[in-house]
Design an enzyme around this catalytic site. Sequence first.
Site, PDB file in Angstrom:
ATOM      1  N   GLU A  45       0.763  -1.365  -0.003  1.00  0.00           N
ATOM      2  CA  GLU A  45      -0.082   0.101  -0.056  1.00  0.00           C
ATOM      3  C   GLU A  45       0.682   1.347   0.083  1.00  0.00           C
ATOM      4  OE1 GLU A  45      -3.013   0.517  -0.524  1.00  0.00           O
ATOM      5  OE2 GLU A  45      -3.685  -1.520  -0.554  1.00  0.00           O
ATOM      6  N   TYR A 128      -6.626   6.511   4.052  1.00  0.00           N
ATOM      7  CA  TYR A 128      -7.065   5.756   3.179  1.00  0.00           C
ATOM      8  C   TYR A 128      -6.008   4.179   3.403  1.00  0.00           C
ATOM      9  CZ  TYR A 128      -5.858   2.566  -0.692  1.00  0.00           C
ATOM     10  OH  TYR A 128      -5.634   1.163  -1.470  1.00  0.00           O
ATOM     11  N   ASP A 146     -10.072   4.795  -2.433  1.00  0.00           N
ATOM     12  CA  ASP A 146      -8.926   5.596  -3.161  1.00  0.00           C
ATOM     13  C   ASP A 146      -9.553   6.118  -4.605  1.00  0.00           C
ATOM     14  OD1 ASP A 146      -9.419   3.346  -4.982  1.00  0.00           O
ATOM     15  OD2 ASP A 146      -7.475   2.862  -4.947  1.00  0.00           O
TER      16      ASP A 146
END
Length: 373
Positions: A45, A128, A146
Amino acid sequence: MKKPHQKMSKFPELILNWYDQHARDLPWRVKGGGSVDPYHVWLSEIMLQQTTVPTVGPYFQKFLSLWPTVNDLALAPLDDVLTAWAGLGYYARARNLYKCAVIVRQNYGGIFPKSEDALLELPGIGPYTAAAIAAIAFDQPAVVVDGNIERIITRVFRLDAELPKGRPEIAAAAGGVTPKLRAGDYAQALMDIGSRICSPKKPKCNDCPVSDLCVCAHADDVGIYPKKAPKKQKPNRSAIVLWICNAQGQLLLRRRPEKGLLGGMMEFPSTEWRTDVVLDGAMRGEASELLQNFGLSRSADTEVSCLKPIKHTFTHFHLHLHPYVVTLEPDEQVMSNEVVWALPTEFTEYALPTLMKKVEKAVAVDQPVLPLI
Ligand code: SF4
């Protein structure tokens, strides 16, 4: 205009059914209900922020082979981490990645916390990323939003909320359809659909599992969603970068300050990045001063040559770097302990950002054309 004929409550089920059949194979993904390593989720991520999946793949594999666990990463020298990251860009991510690994090792015994709130406390983890880790690694019903998911949600609901201001409204709509179970699979399914089907231009609505629900698809105005505020023009900055080569063919490198853009990365020395695009006498004066700071007192007039400028775009500005080639005589010495000399073949051992690789390429392919005046 045809109305959607299924209820929006069907949305998560349709998305998950599609995922069960079409999920992408990604190096950090475990399909079929296997357990996911939170370290892999976190690492992927962070790398995927502002960077595409094909670019991230080899970096992800390299990091895992160098540092198989978060504890291994925390115990590595920061410089090794920056060097392994070189080329991925947005280098603050690498420094925060390292800080985060150290905290997870020291404060959590090498085990990532599960709650979004605790994850949010860690360096480099914003809303996020915290939601993505909570959902994907720990299967919590976190609302992950996102850019891909924003696009799907605004189109499915035909939301007029303008980006970036309208994000809370979009997140609220996304939250309304996020399932309590399999939130991680659901989030990853939306990411896949956003990248493969609901693309920014020419979405493949015929292949989309939620086309019957999608208000934009029925209204036939997908192309204008999501709505975006007009972009501000990026300002320009410019500087001279010095390609200082000694008689052994080595190049002079120095480390940038820890704070600020490309912090802690290696660079060919450059003058201040000024808000301007003009290569003027003042900038040339700064370049000469920089040479003098290295103890190079000889006149650069005849031996320093200027190549075509390189353009590099950062998030907030365009940088125009003018490379100047400085070839030292065998008896010329640089008076500074804060530089290193490296052959181009050794550059992979240093954390050289993409911008500096562009400088290297420009010098390699271009010919000196102008003397420094
Ligand atoms: S139907 Fe088309 S616009 Fe709507 S979510 Fe699917 S791909 Fe996107």
